[in-house]
Design a protein around this motif. Structure first.
Motif, mmCIF file in Angstrom:
data_model
loop_
_atom_site.group_PDB
_atom_site.id
_atom_site.type_symbol
_atom_site.label_atom_id
_atom_site.label_comp_id
_atom_site.label_asym_id
_atom_site.label_seq_id
_atom_site.Cartn_x
_atom_site.Cartn_y
_atom_site.Cartn_z
ATOM 1 N N PRO A 172 10.519 5.540 1.304
ATOM 2 C CA PRO A 172 11.594 4.391 1.058
ATOM 3 C C PRO A 172 12.025 3.902 2.437
ATOM 4 C CG PRO A 172 12.620 6.411 0.589
ATOM 5 C CD PRO A 172 11.216 6.814 0.991
ATOM 6 N N PRO A 173 12.512 2.607 2.534
ATOM 7 C CA PRO A 173 13.177 2.003 3.693
ATOM 8 C C PRO A 173 14.430 2.791 4.373
ATOM 9 C CG PRO A 173 12.619 0.308 2.199
ATOM 10 C CD PRO A 173 12.434 1.581 1.586
ATOM 11 N N SER A 174 14.413 3.057 5.461
ATOM 12 C CA SER A 174 15.436 3.837 6.239
ATOM 13 C C SER A 174 16.924 3.106 5.637
ATOM 14 C CB SER A 174 15.399 3.952 7.774
ATOM 15 O OG SER A 174 16.513 4.651 8.170
ATOM 16 N N ARG A 175 16.920 1.821 5.593
ATOM 17 C CA ARG A 175 18.335 1.160 5.498
ATOM 18 C C ARG A 175 18.808 1.684 4.039
ATOM 19 N NH1 ARG A 175 18.786 -5.523 5.513
ATOM 20 N NH2 ARG A 175 21.216 -5.319 4.935
ATOM 21 N N TRP A 176 17.804 1.679 3.136
ATOM 22 C CA TRP A 176 18.319 1.992 1.712
ATOM 23 C C TRP A 176 18.716 3.194 1.628
ATOM 24 C CZ3 TRP A 176 19.735 -2.173 -0.898
ATOM 25 C CH2 TRP A 176 19.319 -3.373 -0.651
ATOM 26 N N VAL A 177 18.018 4.109 2.198
ATOM 27 C CA VAL A 177 18.182 5.701 2.313
ATOM 28 C C VAL A 177 19.555 5.826 2.772
ATOM 29 C CG1 VAL A 177 17.914 7.829 3.352
ATOM 30 C CG2 VAL A 177 15.947 6.319 2.409
ATOM 31 N N GLU A 178 19.791 5.230 3.870
ATOM 32 C CA GLU A 178 21.228 5.417 4.543
ATOM 33 C C GLU A 178 22.259 4.933 3.503
ATOM 34 O OE1 GLU A 178 21.868 7.325 7.086
ATOM 35 O OE2 GLU A 178 19.622 7.753 7.405
ATOM 36 N N SER A 179 22.134 3.621 3.070
ATOM 37 C CA SER A 179 23.088 3.223 2.303
ATOM 38 C C SER A 179 23.370 4.123 0.902
ATOM 39 C CB SER A 179 22.607 1.741 1.780
ATOM 40 O OG SER A 179 22.634 0.963 2.814
ATOM 41 N N LEU A 180 22.270 4.669 0.280
ATOM 42 C CA LEU A 180 22.490 5.431 -0.774
ATOM 43 C C LEU A 180 23.004 6.801 -0.423
ATOM 44 C CD1 LEU A 180 19.009 4.804 -2.782
ATOM 45 C CD2 LEU A 180 21.296 4.484 -3.632
ATOM 46 N N ILE A 181 22.841 7.140 0.903
ATOM 47 C CA ILE A 181 23.421 8.318 1.294
ATOM 48 C C ILE A 181 25.259 8.171 1.382
ATOM 49 C CG2 ILE A 181 24.086 9.820 3.242
ATOM 50 C CD1 ILE A 181 21.212 9.889 3.557
ATOM 51 N N ALA A 182 25.537 6.886 1.736
ATOM 52 C CA ALA A 182 27.062 6.667 1.868
ATOM 53 C C ALA A 182 27.493 6.529 0.606
ATOM 54 C CB ALA A 182 27.331 5.285 2.647
ATOM 55 N N LEU A 183 26.607 5.857 -0.565
ATOM 56 C CA LEU A 183 27.161 5.551 -1.864
ATOM 57 C C LEU A 183 27.415 7.049 -2.554
ATOM 58 C CD1 LEU A 183 27.592 3.716 -4.472
ATOM 59 C CD2 LEU A 183 25.161 3.955 -4.828
ATOM 60 N N SER A 184 26.584 8.062 -2.336
ATOM 61 C CA SER A 184 26.526 9.488 -2.640
ATOM 62 C C SER A 184 27.736 9.956 -2.416
ATOM 63 C CB SER A 184 25.238 10.294 -2.070
ATOM 64 O OG SER A 184 25.649 10.629 -0.846
ATOM 65 N N VAL A 185 28.196 9.837 -1.340
ATOM 66 C CA VAL A 185 29.364 10.434 -0.507
ATOM 67 C C VAL A 185 30.587 9.700 -1.355
ATOM 68 C CG1 VAL A 185 30.982 10.639 1.407
ATOM 69 C CG2 VAL A 185 28.575 10.906 1.704
ATOM 70 N N LEU A 186 30.587 8.263 -1.433
ATOM 71 C CA LEU A 186 31.608 7.756 -2.361
ATOM 72 C C LEU A 186 31.928 8.234 -3.559
ATOM 73 C CD1 LEU A 186 33.740 5.520 -2.346
ATOM 74 C CD2 LEU A 186 31.655 3.785 -3.058
ATOM 75 N N LEU A 187 30.733 8.407 -4.380
ATOM 76 C CA LEU A 187 30.861 8.629 -5.948
ATOM 77 C C LEU A 187 31.465 10.127 -6.112
ATOM 78 C CD1 LEU A 187 27.633 7.107 -7.095
ATOM 79 C CD2 LEU A 187 30.119 6.197 -7.353
ATOM 80 N N ALA A 188 30.822 10.820 -4.962
ATOM 81 C CA ALA A 188 31.418 12.405 -5.003
ATOM 82 C C ALA A 188 32.903 12.399 -4.869
ATOM 83 C CB ALA A 188 30.547 13.271 -3.890
ATOM 84 N N GLU A 219 32.418 20.437 -14.711
ATOM 85 C CA GLU A 219 31.711 21.697 -14.933
ATOM 86 C C GLU A 219 29.960 21.328 -14.603
ATOM 87 O OE1 GLU A 219 32.835 24.319 -15.387
ATOM 88 O OE2 GLU A 219 34.848 23.710 -15.738
ATOM 89 N N THR A 220 29.758 20.177 -14.579
ATOM 90 C CA THR A 220 28.137 19.865 -14.291
ATOM 91 C C THR A 220 28.150 18.981 -12.998
ATOM 92 O OG1 THR A 220 28.214 17.635 -15.814
ATOM 93 C CG2 THR A 220 27.688 19.747 -16.578
ATOM 94 N N ARG A 221 28.991 19.302 -12.105
ATOM 95 C CA ARG A 221 28.844 18.716 -10.772
ATOM 96 C C ARG A 221 27.356 18.682 -10.165
ATOM 97 N NH1 ARG A 221 34.133 20.532 -10.012
ATOM 98 N NH2 ARG A 221 33.097 22.224 -9.063
ATOM 99 N N TRP A 222 26.942 19.991 -10.511
ATOM 100 C CA TRP A 222 25.524 20.058 -9.910
ATOM 101 C C TRP A 222 24.432 19.186 -10.224
ATOM 102 C CZ3 TRP A 222 21.346 20.511 -12.959
ATOM 103 C CH2 TRP A 222 21.580 20.816 -14.310
ATOM 104 N N ARG A 223 24.753 18.305 -11.379
ATOM 105 C CA ARG A 223 23.959 17.078 -11.729
ATOM 106 C C ARG A 223 23.856 16.053 -10.594
ATOM 107 N NH1 ARG A 223 24.800 16.889 -18.267
ATOM 108 N NH2 ARG A 223 23.884 19.070 -18.958
ATOM 109 N N LEU A 224 25.367 15.678 -10.395
ATOM 110 C CA LEU A 224 25.348 14.699 -9.338
ATOM 111 C C LEU A 224 24.772 15.245 -7.944
ATOM 112 C CD1 LEU A 224 26.637 11.994 -8.440
ATOM 113 C CD2 LEU A 224 28.885 13.404 -8.062
ATOM 114 N N THR A 225 25.054 16.316 -7.692
ATOM 115 C CA THR A 225 24.433 17.164 -6.532
ATOM 116 C C THR A 225 23.036 16.810 -6.349
ATOM 117 O OG1 THR A 225 26.554 18.514 -6.486
ATOM 118 C CG2 THR A 225 24.643 19.024 -4.910
ATOM 119 N N PHE A 226 22.488 17.095 -7.234
ATOM 120 C CA PHE A 226 20.857 17.214 -7.410
ATOM 121 C C PHE A 226 20.436 15.597 -7.080
ATOM 122 C CE2 PHE A 226 16.781 16.712 -9.368
ATOM 123 C CZ PHE A 226 16.185 17.893 -8.662
#
Length: 392
Positions: free
Chosen positions: A265-281, A292-299
């Motif tokens: 995948p394009p690096s720009r989208w990967v880095e954006s999704l990483i930022a989104l993952s931090v935001l949602l967590a 109790e199922t935070r592991w699903r978000l983590t995976f």
């Protein structure tokens, strides 16, 4: 203040320190790539240096518009070559021990890597006999970026070798002959790849904060819409293991897929999704949906983080058949760095969990700060802009 209160206060202050480390800046790993190749009686060294690093030291962006154009880079070619000559010193000797003659550098070129554009500098040495030994001294960005690393790739007797070098490396021997010193070189290179895995997760503040905001609630339990301190350590331990295991399995899968170019995948989208993952967590801590199922978000988002880790290996220039050992060692380094973070954070959180301000100030305020920073990173990475000078 009694001893127990002092211990809780100390734990809370330490947690605040963990949450506050460079939270405003998601630093991208600063890597340069060196490829040393031989052909008959010649040896060629190619150095790829990130334009973002050169711009920091040389201010290449003359009009300060946030965009680096070829004209701006080309006009500073002499300065870039001078910086590279000071930072990377290579001596080549042939099989008879005679010094090889260094030629003039080739014209400056640009190359697109997975994480941005790089300046490419090439120099060739001419020898009387086959090149046998290289001696490398490395000091790129020694005074401006202590996190910088150089990744050297060369061939010895037909086998690819890799080594990670740090600023301050002096007199490192690179054996180019068929057998000379092959085992020490292999040991050094594999250890360097392992250390680079540790290094990449430790300086990747977005990866670190993703883990932190997922682990902070592990020492609490959710009842009637409120957070309460966990009474027993076993449920907390299982929660931590669930998060760590899900993150490990997920990023290991995509790290391998990306390194072997099965998914790219394009690096720009990967880095954006990483930022989104931090935001949602972080938001999940403020308005819990998954407890109790935070592991699903983590995976789910761990899969994205694996693509981010892969950038460190994809640009080595190795054939697929040569990537197995570096991939395993790098991934083990990432795991070791991750476990070190867990080993520091979880005991501190456990010690502080009964402080009545923990849910509000450590979990709540900490997650709010992380969420705010993640929003900045997301906007910067999606639209390729900088907000208030904060690097995404």
């Amino acid at each position: 203040m009694n001893a127990c209160s002092r211990r809780v206060l100390a734990a809370c202050l330490a947690l605040a320190g963990v949450m506050g480390v460079s939270v405003a800046e998601a630093h991208k790993a600063s890597d340069a790539y060196l490829q040393l190749r031989t052909d008959g009686t010649a040896a060629t060294l190619r150095i790829d240096i990130a334009l973002r690093d050169l711009d920091r030291d040389l201010v290449l962006d003359a009009d300060d518009d946030g965009l680096l154009r070829w004209g701006e880079v080309r006009s500073r070619a002499a300065d870039i070559e001078s910086l590279a000559d000071r930072g990377v010193r290579m001596e080549i000797r042939d099989a008879q021990g005679a010094a090889c003659r260094a030629g003039a550098p080739a014209p400056l070129q640009l190359e697109q890597h997975s994480d941005g554009r790089y300046a490419v500098l090439v120099r060739t040495w001419t020898c009387a006999h086959a090149p046998a030994i290289g001696t490398l001294s490395y000091g790129l960005f020694a005074t401006t970026d202590p996190t910088h690393r150089g990744v050297l790739v060369w061939r010895q007797g037909g086998a690819a070798k890799t080594a990670v070098v740090v600023p301050g490396t002096a007199g490192m021997t690179v054996a180019l002959g068929a057998q000379t010193g092959s085992e020490p070189a292999r040991t050094h290179s594999l250890a360097g790849i392992f250390r680079d895995g540790v290094h990449h997760i430790w300086i990747g503040i977005d990866h670190v904060l993703f883990l932190v905001v997922l682990l902070l609630p592990a020492v609490l339990r959710r009842e009637s819409g409120q957070w309460h301190p966990a009474d027993a350590w076993r449920p907390a331990l299982w929660s931590v293991l669930g998060v760590v295991t899900a993150f490990t399995v997920a990023h290991s899968i995509t790290l391998a897929l990306a390194v072997f170019d099965l998914v790219n995948p394009p690096s720009r989208w990967v880095e954006s999704l990483i930022a989104l993952s931090v935001l949602l967590a972080a938001l999940n801590n403020l308005r819990p949906v998954l407890v109790e199922t935070r592991w699903r978000l983590t995976f789910l988002f761990g899969l994205v983080h694996g693509f981010g880790f892969a950038n460190a290996l994809k640009d080595l220039g190795l054939a697929r058949s040569e990537l197995a050992a570096p991939l395993v060692l790098f991934n083990l380094g990432v795991e070791a760095g991750q476990l070190a973070i867990v080993a520091v954070l979880v005991p501190l959180a456990w010690a502080a969990r009964r402080w009545r301000g923990y849910p509000r100030w450590v979990l709540g305020a900490g997650s709010a700060i992380v969420a705010s920073s993640a929003i900045v990173w997301l906007v910067e990475r999606l639209f390729d802009v900088q907000i208030l000078g904060v690097g995404g």
